[in-house]
Design a protein around this motif. Structure first.
Motif, PDB file in Angstrom:
ATOM      1  N   ASP A   2       1.025  -1.219   0.200  1.00 34.12           N
ATOM      2  CA  ASP A   2       0.114  -0.102   0.021  1.00 34.12           C
ATOM      3  C   ASP A   2       0.905   1.373   0.078  1.00 34.12           C
ATOM      4  OD1 ASP A   2      -1.669   2.311   0.736  1.00 34.12           O
ATOM      5  OD2 ASP A   2      -2.785   1.026   2.230  1.00 34.12           O
ATOM      6  N   THR A   4       0.161   4.297   0.903  1.00 34.07           N
ATOM      7  CA  THR A   4       0.250   5.056   2.088  1.00 34.07           C
ATOM      8  C   THR A   4       1.113   4.280   3.293  1.00 34.07           C
ATOM      9  OG1 THR A   4      -1.786   3.855   3.012  1.00 34.07           O
ATOM     10  CG2 THR A   4      -1.988   5.724   1.478  1.00 34.07           C
ATOM     11  N   GLN A   5       1.298   3.085   3.159  1.00 30.66           N
ATOM     12  CA  GLN A   5       2.171   2.383   4.283  1.00 30.66           C
ATOM     13  C   GLN A   5       3.769   2.651   3.695  1.00 30.66           C
ATOM     14  OE1 GLN A   5       1.500   0.915   7.223  1.00 30.66           O
ATOM     15  NE2 GLN A   5       3.617   1.249   7.584  1.00 30.66           N
ATOM     16  N   ASP A   9       6.491   4.407   6.058  1.00 33.46           N
ATOM     17  CA  ASP A   9       7.717   3.705   6.408  1.00 33.46           C
ATOM     18  C   ASP A   9       8.848   4.527   6.052  1.00 33.46           C
ATOM     19  OD1 ASP A   9       6.426   1.332   7.044  1.00 33.46           O
ATOM     20  OD2 ASP A   9       6.767   0.405   5.316  1.00 33.46           O
ATOM     21  N   ARG A 131      -6.329   6.805   1.844  1.00 32.10           N
ATOM     22  CA  ARG A 131      -7.021   5.799   2.578  1.00 32.10           C
ATOM     23  C   ARG A 131      -8.469   5.611   2.642  1.00 32.10           C
ATOM     24  NH1 ARG A 131      -2.400   6.377   6.305  1.00 32.10           N
ATOM     25  NH2 ARG A 131      -3.554   7.239   7.627  1.00 32.10           N
TER      26      ARG A 131
END
Length: 172
Positions: A2, A4-5, A9, A131
């Motif tokens: 994803d 957004t992840q 990170d 999201r």
């Protein structure tokens, strides 16, 4: 995967690298130079990847989230592009000083502040907005492009400030 992840990170890694610099003895110019060089390249590549893959899709799918500038996706995107420009300028300012000097450490601290403010806003606004409105398939497809771009440009990209309004017009 994803996007957004991946962005979150990257934000964690940016925070980690700034914290490492804070813990290196100012006399250890070699270590400071190495870590700063990595962080500087990482910041540039991250911003460019967001501008190529994340923000154009956010402009198409988002609606504005939380404390977005003027409550719109355009406002949150304009603010983010302006923040990227401020960060590029802050990073460039670090290069004006000899590594490890008080002025250099202060300039790195200013870049950290600019970056931290931007990341907080982006996490509350653009990432939340995306999201809520982008499908998992879209988020995965963009994550693949984002990860490949960052891997392909591991040593950095040429930092170029962008006009936020022209950016929105071209990508909205």
């Amino acid at each position: 995967m994803d996007i957004t992840q991946l962005i979150l990170d990257d934000h964690a890694e940016q925070r980690r690298l700034f914290a490492i610099i804070e813990q290196i003895d100012p006399k250890d110019i070699g270590a400071l130079t190495a870590v700063w060089s990595r962080l500087k390249a990482f910041l540039d590549v991250h911003a460019e990847a967001e501008e190529r893959f994340f923000y154009p899709e956010l402009l198409k799918l988002g609606e504005g989230a939380n404390d977005a500038e003027d409550g719109t996706v355009e406002g949150e995107t304009e603010d983010a592009i302006e923040d990227h420009n401020k960060l590029r300028d802050a990073v460039k300012a670090v290069e004006s000083y000899p590594v490890g000097t008080g002025a250099w450490i202060e300039a790195v601290g200013k870049a950290n502040v600019v970056n931290s403010k931007h990341m907080g806003e982006e996490e509350r606004q653009g990432l939340t907005d995306f999201r809520r409105h982008a499908s998992l398939a879209t988020r995965h497809e963009l994550a693949v492009k984002f990860a490949a771009f960052e891997a392909d440009h591991i040593t950095g990209v040429k930092p170029v400030n962008k006009d936020p309004e022209a950016y929105i017009e071209a990508n909205g």
